[in-house]
Motif scaffolding. Sequence first.
Motif, PDB file in Angstrom:
ATOM      1  N   UNK A 488     -47.382   0.657  -9.585  1.00 51.73           N
ATOM      2  CA  UNK A 488     -48.632   1.381  -9.836  1.00 51.73           C
ATOM      3  C   UNK A 488     -48.718   2.025 -11.216  1.00 51.73           C
ATOM      4  N   UNK A 489     -47.617   2.143 -11.909  1.00 51.67           N
ATOM      5  CA  UNK A 489     -47.635   2.780 -13.225  1.00 51.67           C
ATOM      6  C   UNK A 489     -47.635   1.751 -14.349  1.00 51.67           C
ATOM      7  N   UNK A 490     -46.799   0.717 -14.216  1.00 51.13           N
ATOM      8  CA  UNK A 490     -46.563  -0.187 -15.336  1.00 51.13           C
ATOM      9  C   UNK A 490     -47.242  -1.552 -15.221  1.00 51.13           C
ATOM     10  N   UNK A 491     -47.793  -1.890 -14.087  1.00 52.93           N
ATOM     11  CA  UNK A 491     -48.236  -3.271 -13.865  1.00 52.93           C
ATOM     12  C   UNK A 491     -49.757  -3.429 -13.895  1.00 52.93           C
ATOM     13  N   UNK A 492     -50.179  -4.657 -14.233  1.00 56.01           N
ATOM     14  CA  UNK A 492     -51.570  -5.080 -14.148  1.00 56.01           C
ATOM     15  C   UNK A 492     -51.614  -6.466 -13.521  1.00 56.01           C
ATOM     16  N   UNK A 493     -52.679  -6.731 -12.773  1.00 51.37           N
ATOM     17  CA  UNK A 493     -52.807  -8.046 -12.172  1.00 51.37           C
ATOM     18  C   UNK A 493     -54.266  -8.438 -12.000  1.00 51.37           C
ATOM     19  N   UNK A 494     -54.526  -9.755 -12.086  1.00 49.32           N
ATOM     20  CA  UNK A 494     -55.871 -10.296 -11.936  1.00 49.32           C
ATOM     21  C   UNK A 494     -55.788 -11.557 -11.085  1.00 49.32           C
ATOM     22  N   UNK A 495     -56.667 -11.657 -10.081  1.00 51.49           N
ATOM     23  CA  UNK A 495     -56.675 -12.780  -9.154  1.00 51.49           C
ATOM     24  C   UNK A 495     -57.968 -13.578  -9.366  1.00 51.49           C
ATOM     25  N   UNK A 504     -60.177 -10.081  -7.709  1.00 55.17           N
ATOM     26  CA  UNK A 504     -59.498  -8.801  -7.536  1.00 55.17           C
ATOM     27  C   UNK A 504     -58.807  -8.452  -8.841  1.00 55.17           C
ATOM     28  N   UNK A 505     -58.651  -7.155  -9.101  1.00 55.75           N
ATOM     29  CA  UNK A 505     -57.884  -6.694 -10.259  1.00 55.75           C
ATOM     30  C   UNK A 505     -57.072  -5.470  -9.850  1.00 55.75           C
ATOM     31  N   UNK A 506     -55.938  -5.298 -10.500  1.00 58.91           N
ATOM     32  CA  UNK A 506     -55.086  -4.136 -10.243  1.00 58.91           C
ATOM     33  C   UNK A 506     -54.627  -3.615 -11.595  1.00 58.91           C
ATOM     34  N   UNK A 507     -55.035  -2.410 -11.937  1.00 60.30           N
ATOM     35  CA  UNK A 507     -54.773  -1.860 -13.269  1.00 60.30           C
ATOM     36  C   UNK A 507     -54.138  -0.493 -13.120  1.00 60.30           C
ATOM     37  N   UNK A 508     -52.821  -0.438 -13.314  1.00 61.92           N
ATOM     38  CA  UNK A 508     -52.076   0.824 -13.308  1.00 61.92           C
ATOM     39  C   UNK A 508     -52.432   1.711 -12.108  1.00 61.92           C
ATOM     40  N   UNK A 509     -52.353   1.142 -10.934  1.00 59.98           N
ATOM     41  CA  UNK A 509     -52.561   1.923  -9.717  1.00 59.98           C
ATOM     42  C   UNK A 509     -53.963   1.878  -9.167  1.00 59.98           C
TER      43      UNK A 509
END
Length: 573
Positions: A488-495, A504-509
């Motif tokens: 949740x602090x260091x990662x980013x993700x895009x689906x 979907x996207x996940x940006x630092x939490x």
Amino acid sequence: MPVRLVVRSVIVVLVLACCGSLLAVAEDISNDIRHAVERDTLDQPGTKPFHLKAQFAPSFERDKGTHREGEIELWWESPSQWRREIRTADFHQVAVMDGAHQWQKNEGDYFPEWIRELVQAIVRPVPLPMDVLLQHVKGGEVRNMRFPMRTGGFMQQTNVNWEATEATGDEIANGKGGVALLNGELLDSDGPGWSGLYHDFQKFHDRNVARTVASGRIEVTAKVTVLEDLGEVPAGFFDTNAPGGDSHPIETIVLSNAQLQANLLPDAQPFHWPALKDGPLEGGVGTEIVVDREGTIREMSDPISDNPGVRDAAAEGFKTWHFKPFLRDGEPVQAVGNISVRFKTVRPAGVESFESARSYFDRGRKASFLAWGATSPYVLKAEFQVGTSSGVQTGRYEDTWVSDTEWKREAWIGASHFARSRSGDHWYLLSEGSDAGILRTVFLALEPIPADDTMTESDWRISRDVVGSGNDIRVFRGPEGQHGELDPVQSQGYWFGEGGVLDKAYIHGLAIQPSAVQPFSGVQIARQVDVLQGGKLAMRISVTEVGSADASAVKGFQIKGHEWKRAFTAEER
């Protein structure tokens, strides 16, 4: 059914958006940089003669076995007259400078680059002529940030970074670099052959000197234990004709990639690139090396590559390189600089071949966001609900787009207003009110894919992942857990799903979940976007209107008094 929003979660969102702000302000900070460098530099005309002692050791416990402990002592009369002694377990040097003449006595035939850069950082943290530095600053990218302090008030940090040029034949002056200020004092500096972090400033006459200085790939911290007026020195203390000195003093020069490779000997072994299941199959890989006076690499940083999978192979290949000695005035010298090569490889047999992260991002923008996929002017309006310190509030958002160079995005909530716009070659940014950070989060949630010019391909990995009933492409960076969960602090993700649409996207939490997708002007627009934090709904954005815009009736996109120089932000609009 009413939307249940978690107020506390969005306060955290606000902190993320405001305190780590990447908003660059178009202002000339040349005077601030000039004053800080002049005030914080000892080795310059006008400094009172001084005597300095510093003890140094690795900054981190993990590096304690690297034998990087020692002491520096300097007796300084002027920039052209000084005496310095460096003592470590593996190297001992006494150096004297008097005008154009120097004298050295070295125990050890190699002057470690990490020591040279540390010593330089203590007395001259930015070793560039002032006119060259200010030219870089004026053409550089500026990033201003404010951080709240526990005791109240704010800390102000300004970062200036510049790209390499070819203005002079000097690699130090031409190279890519940067300077950061914290509350007006130097915080860090970096360039070819120089770097440092600076803390604990104390006055020495009209200078303000960092008493704690760190530098190096394996970071070493020096603590200044003595800084006092230079007292009386023995006769001949600065004598460069004293007996017993080395016939060939050690010097170090900074060179470019081309200058280094011009001396590369032909016995270098070919690079053996592994087959790669992820990332680009061709690109560049480079490292910083230090070459001794005999042409042998003595120090090398971890390689940086467009695909991290080739780093180990690159390191092994670079280790086989040897050079014809580099000369200055006919004498061998040490050389430091960055070298690079190209790699090209294949996928392992039976492994799915993915495209580059950049390709998925480009396709995702055009498939999911009107500003990238639309072929004619449009207006998009939305409402959003979000928890604030005053409770759940409703805000509104509007995006008016005529072309890639004529557009405006705005959001409002309560007394707060946030806007970005572009008119031709000019960019604008307006940020007003205590909840402007929340409004910036709205912008991010509606267009979360990072800008093309801020991404580094080698940071990203690609895999398959199930989202709902779809077998999506997941593009991500940062740590992941045993079951693929992102940090949740260091990662980013895009689906990305069918047609490249962002699912979907996940940006630092923050989990960003588009839904209710409907086509408009060839783009699959999400009519609802939820922002979750810790699995709880923190914000819901609902598109209320989208339609064609009459370009002739649209008002200008300038925001007078709010010109903006976009820099160091992954958000393009």
